[in-house]
Design an enzyme around this catalytic site. Sequence first.
Site, PDB file in Angstrom:
ATOM      1  CE  LYS A 130       1.084   1.806   2.941  1.00 14.29           C
ATOM      2  NZ  LYS A 130       1.612   2.268   3.763  1.00 14.29           N
ATOM      3  CE1 TYR A 218      -1.150   0.214   7.827  1.00 15.90           C
ATOM      4  CE2 TYR A 218      -0.708   2.038   7.148  1.00 15.90           C
ATOM      5  CZ  TYR A 218      -0.270   1.095   7.263  1.00 15.90           C
ATOM      6  OH  TYR A 218       0.822  -0.120   6.676  1.00 15.90           O
TER       7      TYR A 218
HETATM    8  P1  NDP Z   1      12.074   1.958   1.394  1.00 21.04           P
HETATM    9  O1  NDP Z   1      12.875   3.422   0.369  1.00 21.04           O
HETATM   10  O2  NDP Z   1      13.188   1.583   2.525  1.00 21.04           O
HETATM   11  O3  NDP Z   1      12.812   0.580   0.608  1.00 21.04           O
HETATM   12  C1  NDP Z   1      12.517   0.665  -1.209  1.00 21.04           C
HETATM   13  C2  NDP Z   1      13.846  -0.160  -1.776  1.00 21.04           C
HETATM   14  O4  NDP Z   1      12.709   0.002  -3.421  1.00 21.04           O
HETATM   15  C3  NDP Z   1      14.967   0.068  -1.575  1.00 21.04           C
HETATM   16  O5  NDP Z   1      15.488  -0.409  -0.599  1.00 21.04           O
HETATM   17  C4  NDP Z   1      15.489  -0.128  -2.934  1.00 21.04           C
HETATM   18  O6  NDP Z   1      15.661  -1.925  -3.083  1.00 21.04           O
HETATM   19  C5  NDP Z   1      14.275   0.350  -4.132  1.00 21.04           C
HETATM   20  N1  NDP Z   1      14.519   1.281  -4.708  1.00 21.04           N
HETATM   21  C6  NDP Z   1      13.976   0.672  -6.169  1.00 21.04           C
HETATM   22  N2  NDP Z   1      14.640   1.406  -6.851  1.00 21.04           N
HETATM   23  C7  NDP Z   1      14.321   3.422  -6.063  1.00 21.04           C
HETATM   24  C8  NDP Z   1      14.403   4.228  -5.802  1.00 21.04           C
HETATM   25  N3  NDP Z   1      14.308   5.544  -7.302  1.00 21.04           N
HETATM   26  N4  NDP Z   1      13.967   4.850  -4.506  1.00 21.04           N
HETATM   27  C9  NDP Z   1      14.256   4.463  -3.615  1.00 21.04           C
HETATM   28  N5  NDP Z   1      14.149   3.440  -3.712  1.00 21.04           N
HETATM   29  C10 NDP Z   1      14.528   2.209  -4.574  1.00 21.04           C
HETATM   30  O7  NDP Z   1      10.942   1.566   1.496  1.00 21.04           O
HETATM   31  P2  NDP Z   1       9.957   1.488   2.732  1.00 21.04           P
HETATM   32  O8  NDP Z   1      10.611  -0.537   2.812  1.00 21.04           O
HETATM   33  O9  NDP Z   1      10.103   1.329   3.896  1.00 21.04           O
HETATM   34  O10 NDP Z   1       9.045   1.274   1.981  1.00 21.04           O
HETATM   35  C11 NDP Z   1       8.323  -0.012   1.286  1.00 21.04           C
HETATM   36  C12 NDP Z   1       7.119  -0.011   0.572  1.00 21.04           C
HETATM   37  O11 NDP Z   1       6.409  -0.725   1.566  1.00 21.04           O
HETATM   38  C13 NDP Z   1       6.270   1.395   0.093  1.00 21.04           C
HETATM   39  O12 NDP Z   1       5.038   1.555  -0.895  1.00 21.04           O
HETATM   40  C14 NDP Z   1       5.391   1.720   1.387  1.00 21.04           C
HETATM   41  O13 NDP Z   1       4.705   2.304   1.567  1.00 21.04           O
HETATM   42  C15 NDP Z   1       4.951   0.048   1.774  1.00 21.04           C
HETATM   43  N6  NDP Z   1       5.292  -0.174   3.508  1.00 21.04           N
HETATM   44  C16 NDP Z   1       3.981  -0.839   3.871  1.00 21.04           C
HETATM   45  C17 NDP Z   1       4.422  -0.736   5.081  1.00 21.04           C
HETATM   46  C18 NDP Z   1       2.864  -2.027   5.864  1.00 21.04           C
HETATM   47  O14 NDP Z   1       2.847  -2.458   7.028  1.00 21.04           O
HETATM   48  N7  NDP Z   1       2.404  -2.557   4.937  1.00 21.04           N
HETATM   49  C19 NDP Z   1       5.374  -0.474   5.889  1.00 21.04           C
HETATM   50  C20 NDP Z   1       5.872   0.015   5.271  1.00 21.04           C
HETATM   51  C21 NDP Z   1       6.360   0.157   4.054  1.00 21.04           C
HETATM   52  P3  NDP Z   1      17.105  -2.311  -3.280  1.00 21.04           P
HETATM   53  O15 NDP Z   1      18.208  -1.364  -3.281  1.00 21.04           O
HETATM   54  O16 NDP Z   1      17.120  -3.357  -3.481  1.00 21.04           O
HETATM   55  O17 NDP Z   1      16.979  -1.992  -5.109  1.00 21.04           O
END
Ligand code: NDP
Length: 383
Positions: A130, A218
């Site tokens: 989400k 949420y």
């Molecule tokens: P992060 O920024 O921590 O992680 C995103 C990952 O995406 C990065 O580490 C990277 O991984 C990859 N990525 C690829 N391209 C990009 C870019 N251009 N910029 C940034 N990251 C990129 O985000 P979160 O893990 O906090 O959140 C990810 C998703 O999960 C979101 O949609 C968020 O809303 C959702 N979320 C849901 C939660 C829930 O409780 N359901 C809680 C937290 C988040 P790599 O280096 O491996 O390519």
Amino acid sequence: MNHRISRRGVIGLGVGAAAISAAGRTQMRSDGAGFAVVGLGKLAQGQIIPGFRNCRNARLTALVSGHADKANRIAAEQKLPPGSVYNYDNFDRIASDPRIDVVYIVLPNFMHAEYTVRALKAGKHVLCEKPMASTIADAEAMVAAAKAANRKLMIAYRCHYEPLNLEAMRRVRSGSLGKPRLVITKMVRQSDLSDPSDAWRLDMRESGGGALVDMGIYGINGARYLLNEEPLEVRATARTDRSDPRFKTVEDLVAWEFRFPSGAIAQGSSSFDAADEMAFEVVGQHKRLVADPGCFYSGNHLCLWQGGNRAEIPIHEIDQFAREMDWMANVVRGGAPMVSPGEEGLQDMRLMHAILESVGRGGATIDTNWGYRRAVDPAAAVA
Ligand code: NDP
């Protein structure tokens, strides 16, 4: 979809020859569903990958990342065989990897649509975090792509599968509070521009709406599942300090009020400049339910208030991510109904858009009565 991500390094060799299936398309195995996790950021590393340990039917079988060193380290820790790591350039090769049944999209919001559509075209089912996208057009394209591919698209609304939230839904449905009059949701936290995980959330193009779409969702989704009805209209206001470097493109504090067909009102708020809170309250004619906190990963509490008397309702705490991934595994095996489909995510996208439209129009009332009805009530479907 209106973006392409930049190349972020080339990793691994993609799928190993031994894993390439002549059949190409996914064949579900009897031992559960294999998941590829896309985007190894905070949520993937902190909750999702560890969550597979607690799954019965979902298994981690592949990783997709722009950082080879990180992905290979995690693959080794998770004891994934060679050829289990993909990058964003060779992602489409998952089509011929029979170990992958489901692709779990854990990328920044603006990338959800592209990777969802690519995964569906590769013949895989998709579990997408989400908010499902950063624009309504992208969300619509995702729903259409799932239909065209005849594959499942589930939005990762973990609260639909979580015991406290399910208990709250059932108590409201049972009528034991009396008629529900008011739902109050507060979904707020502090944000930090220097944290890369927050930097994209504070960018309108990459997140699609700041705290509203990250946290407020949420409360919007919650009011809908608590009341089991859809809002007729909304009006909203925002308070944003534009001199704060975090809020150059997104709103900070947004407060809204939905009116529902039953007469109930849902007041919600979201902010990226407030003490952490994910709480909700349902005020009925005779009793009220307070979940404070109600949507954290753990440590939530549900209380029933009548007059000045407070009774804590015991809740069995679970690994919410494991439950949700197992549910998806069961959906694709045909053993469980789809509770949070793409259409459910699209409804929230449209409602969040209506909130921002109201903010932009000085608090004008926006009609949200476009006829959406939830297909499956989580309170009835999820044990
Ligand atoms: P992060 O920024 O921590 O992680 C995103 C990952 O995406 C990065 O580490 C990277 O991984 C990859 N990525 C690829 N391209 C990009 C870019 N251009 N910029 C940034 N990251 C990129 O985000 P979160 O893990 O906090 O959140 C990810 C998703 O999960 C979101 O949609 C968020 O809303 C959702 N979320 C849901 C939660 C829930 O409780 N359901 C809680 C937290 C988040 P790599 O280096 O491996 O390519």
